[in-house]
Enzyme design. Structure first.
Site, PDB file in Angstrom:
ATOM      1  CG  ASP A  36       0.570 -19.770  -9.159  1.00  0.00           C
ATOM      2  OD1 ASP A  36       1.509 -20.106  -9.889  1.00  0.00           O
ATOM      3  OD2 ASP A  36      -0.032 -18.694  -9.262  1.00  0.00           O
ATOM      4  CG  ASP A  66      -3.983 -13.354  -6.486  1.00  0.00           C
ATOM      5  OD1 ASP A  66      -3.475 -14.080  -7.342  1.00  0.00           O
ATOM      6  OD2 ASP A  66      -5.119 -13.574  -5.994  1.00  0.00           O
ATOM      7  CE  LYS A 104      -1.670 -15.381 -14.176  1.00  0.00           C
ATOM      8  NZ  LYS A 104      -2.848 -15.899 -13.458  1.00  0.00           N
ATOM      9  CG  ASN A 105      -6.236 -13.708 -12.142  1.00  0.00           C
ATOM     10  OD1 ASN A 105      -5.333 -14.353 -12.664  1.00  0.00           O
ATOM     11  ND2 ASN A 105      -6.359 -13.583 -10.831  1.00  0.00           N
ATOM     12  CB  VAL A 137      -8.706 -16.938  -0.462  1.00  0.00           C
ATOM     13  CG1 VAL A 137      -9.199 -17.473  -1.808  1.00  0.00           C
ATOM     14  CG2 VAL A 137      -9.480 -15.677  -0.082  1.00  0.00           C
ATOM     15  NE  ARG A 182      -7.031 -23.685 -10.468  1.00  0.00           N
ATOM     16  CZ  ARG A 182      -7.447 -24.791  -9.842  1.00  0.00           C
ATOM     17  NH1 ARG A 182      -6.676 -25.859  -9.822  1.00  0.00           N
ATOM     18  NH2 ARG A 182      -8.624 -24.822  -9.264  1.00  0.00           N
TER      19      ARG A 182
HETATM   20  C1  UD1 Z   1      -8.493 -17.343  -9.159  1.00  0.00           C
HETATM   21  C2  UD1 Z   1      -7.263 -16.555  -9.596  1.00  0.00           C
HETATM   22  C3  UD1 Z   1      -6.247 -16.441  -8.465  1.00  0.00           C
HETATM   23  C4  UD1 Z   1      -6.925 -15.872  -7.224  1.00  0.00           C
HETATM   24  C5  UD1 Z   1      -8.176 -16.672  -6.870  1.00  0.00           C
HETATM   25  C6  UD1 Z   1      -8.953 -16.041  -5.716  1.00  0.00           C
HETATM   26  C7  UD1 Z   1      -7.135 -17.013 -11.962  1.00  0.00           C
HETATM   27  C8  UD1 Z   1      -6.399 -17.657 -13.078  1.00  0.00           C
HETATM   28  N1  UD1 Z   1      -6.651 -17.220 -10.728  1.00  0.00           N
HETATM   29  O1  UD1 Z   1      -8.055 -18.678  -8.886  1.00  0.00           O
HETATM   30  O2  UD1 Z   1      -5.208 -15.572  -8.884  1.00  0.00           O
HETATM   31  O3  UD1 Z   1      -6.020 -15.922  -6.141  1.00  0.00           O
HETATM   32  O4  UD1 Z   1      -9.057 -16.737  -8.002  1.00  0.00           O
HETATM   33  O5  UD1 Z   1      -9.267 -14.713  -5.983  1.00  0.00           O
HETATM   34  O6  UD1 Z   1      -8.101 -16.303 -12.171  1.00  0.00           O
HETATM   35  N2  UD1 Z   1     -12.180 -24.306  -4.380  1.00  0.00           N
HETATM   36  C9  UD1 Z   1     -12.632 -25.565  -4.084  1.00  0.00           C
HETATM   37  N3  UD1 Z   1     -13.205 -26.300  -5.080  1.00  0.00           N
HETATM   38  C10 UD1 Z   1     -13.325 -25.827  -6.370  1.00  0.00           C
HETATM   39  C11 UD1 Z   1     -12.853 -24.520  -6.645  1.00  0.00           C
HETATM   40  C12 UD1 Z   1     -12.283 -23.798  -5.633  1.00  0.00           C
HETATM   41  O7  UD1 Z   1     -12.548 -26.024  -2.941  1.00  0.00           O
HETATM   42  O8  UD1 Z   1     -13.856 -26.535  -7.234  1.00  0.00           O
HETATM   43  C13 UD1 Z   1     -11.526 -23.509  -3.314  1.00  0.00           C
HETATM   44  C14 UD1 Z   1     -10.027 -23.311  -3.583  1.00  0.00           C
HETATM   45  O9  UD1 Z   1      -9.290 -24.437  -3.195  1.00  0.00           O
HETATM   46  C15 UD1 Z   1      -9.743 -22.079  -2.763  1.00  0.00           C
HETATM   47  C16 UD1 Z   1     -11.048 -21.271  -2.921  1.00  0.00           C
HETATM   48  O10 UD1 Z   1     -12.038 -22.187  -3.324  1.00  0.00           O
HETATM   49  O11 UD1 Z   1      -9.570 -22.407  -1.424  1.00  0.00           O
HETATM   50  C17 UD1 Z   1     -10.948 -20.147  -3.922  1.00  0.00           C
HETATM   51  O12 UD1 Z   1     -10.506 -20.643  -5.163  1.00  0.00           O
HETATM   52  P1  UD1 Z   1     -10.936 -19.966  -6.540  1.00  0.00           P
HETATM   53  O13 UD1 Z   1     -11.607 -18.665  -6.249  1.00  0.00           O
HETATM   54  O14 UD1 Z   1     -11.680 -20.963  -7.342  1.00  0.00           O
HETATM   55  O15 UD1 Z   1      -9.526 -19.674  -7.216  1.00  0.00           O
HETATM   56  P2  UD1 Z   1      -9.135 -19.838  -8.730  1.00  0.00           P
HETATM   57  O16 UD1 Z   1     -10.289 -19.539  -9.622  1.00  0.00           O
HETATM   58  O17 UD1 Z   1      -8.413 -21.121  -8.898  1.00  0.00           O
END
Ligand code: UD1
Length: 441
Positions: free
Chosen positions: A124, A311, A30-31, A333, A100
């Protein structure tokens, strides 16, 4: 009793029927699927993604791409994206908060049309989920980015490679950089990148399209920009979140589940964690099976890959409720990913949340008031109840908790599950879980 009602669509009644046993074929990741769909925008002809899961996020992303003019054909397990008819760079506001994915479209759309608008990001509710790393990275490429009340505007004509260091190895921000750097002029060096298998799948897809991408061992991507990308055809790897979730569903109920379609190398940390708890694995060409009774407690902290995936933690916490003794889970995370614990408490689990970093070293949230560690005193029976699913992963955790409980449960908000899991109703039923669809999605 029922906790705060959300806009729930689907409702399931769960009737536990003893240990869950059987086989599950997991879908493609899915991701990764939606990211490859976005990458296809960069090519000059249609790209094909094989082994696609059939879930709500794929349909949503297809809708967004079509609204830009792209052709998207979803046939069985294949997704074909034809980027050539794209004629607008604005993702409609109706997709605001949907998932996202729109933020990842900014780089590709600016490359194609010189400008882009995407509505506010959703996803989420597991933390504040800012997009600052994405926006900073886009600016580093020379893209002008403006935040508006509705979303994000971006424009630029001379997109140049950049040297970027992420404050945290964010999956999404790494993907933004890869998707923007591939067609930028010159070299991009990305430090402290996420190296999750799904990120690597995106990099491989871009490489097939003709991008110059290298992954160095120290979390560093080096991308040589090119002026033209062609189409790609790639089969998705198995969904490691789905695989882990069903393996744990078997363990929680004292059964045995065999998962097919997800390679062992995507589950290394998951397998070693469950094995440390006393689970017995049978791993061969056919798939990965697990069983185990009298499991031992554990202290686990989540981490970027190759650590224990965030996850995976909700199903693990449900398993902790069934293991005699004290177990600890430390989420490093996302700051607010333990909201589902209240539901487990409602079902009779003994669990307590802490804002300290328990189980592992101090994380980014160590001086915050986010309650990101949980101690579970396992071995207490769970009883059925009525709950709302707040997000995809918590939703799955509720199903397996309900499967292990005494008495029936009613779960609202099943659309959350269906957004992220392929054929979830059929798969649970095939393992022997009694599910009545009270209201369909
Ligand atoms: C993706 C996955 C999610 C998974 C996560 C971590 C998808 C659709 N979702 O989410 O299932 O749990 O990776 O493996 O692929 N952050 C910031 N600023 C930003 C971006 C991120 O502060 O601009 C922080 C987030 O708040 C969080 C951390 O970085 O604390 C990790 O987030 P990120 O790895 O970006 O998660 P997603 O890509 O949203």
């Amino acid at each position: 009793m029922c906790n705060a009602r959300t806009m729930s669509e689907g409702i399931w009644g769960i009737q536990p029927a003893g240990p869950l046993r059987g086989e599950v074929e997991v879908g493609g990741s899915k991701n990764a699927v939606t990211k490859l769909m976005v990458a296809a925008l960069l090519g000059d002809r249609p790209s094909t993604i094989l082994n696609s899961p059939s879930n709500g996020d794929v349909a949503l992303t297809a809708g967004m791409l079509r609204s830009l003019g792209a052709g998207v054909a979803l046939e069985g397990r294949s997704v074909v994206v034809d980027p050539s008819p794209i004629d607008t760079a604005r993702v409609p506001l109706r997709y605001s908060g949907a998932n996202r994915i729109p933020i990842l479209m900014l780089g590709p759309l600016v490359h194609r049309l010189g400008e882009a608008f995407v509505p506010l990001a959703g996803g989420d509710r597991i933390g504040t989920r800012p997009v600052d790393y994405h926006l900073e990275a886009l600016r580093a490429f020379g893209i002008e980015v403006t935040e508006t009340v509705d979303g994000i505007e971006a424009k630029g004509t001379n997109i140049r490679g950049a040297r970027i260091r992420l404050p945290f190895p964010s999956v999404g921000a790494t993907e933004t950089v890869l998707l923007t750097a591939a067609l930028a002029e010159g070299r991009t060096v990305l430090e402290n990148a996420a190296v999750e298998p799904e990120v690597v799948e995106l990099a491989l897809f871009l490489q097939r399209m003709g991008a110059g991408i290298e992954l160095q061992p120290d979390r560093r991507f080096v991308i040589e920009g090119t002026s033209h990308l062609g189409p790609a055809r790639q089969r998705l790897g198995g969904d490691r979140i789905e695989a882990f979730s069903y393996l744990v569903a078997g363990l929680v109920t004292g059964g045995r589940v065999l998962v097919r379609g997800c390679s062992q190398d995507r589950l290394v940390t998951a397998i070693s964690t469950l094995r440390r708890m006393g689970a017995t694995f049978d791993i061969n060409e056919e798939g990965i099976a697990v069983e185990g009774r009298g499991l031992r407690t554990a202290a686990v902290h989540t981490d970027p890959h190759p650590g224990f995936m965030t996850d995976w933690q909700a199903p693990l916490a449900v398993l902790f409720t069934q293991v005699q003794g004290m177990s600890i889970l430390h989420e490093t995370v996302f700051e607010d990913r333990l909201g589902y614990v209240a539901a487990l408490q409602q079902m009779g689990a003994e669990a307590e949340l802490f804002d300290q970093c328990l189980g592992g070293s101090a994380c980014r949230f160590h001086e915050s008031s986010w309650r990101h560690s949980v101690v579970v005193r396992g071995g207490t029976p769970l009883h059925g109840t009525e709950l709302d699913m707040p997000d995809i992963r918590a939703g799955f955790a509720y199903v397996i908790a309900a499967a292990a409980a005494e008495g029936g449960s009613v779960l609202h908000g099943v659309e959350q599950l269906e957004r992220g899991y392929d054929s979830v109703l059929e798969k649970f039923r095939s393992l022997g879980l009694g599910i009545t669809v009270i209201e369909s999605t």
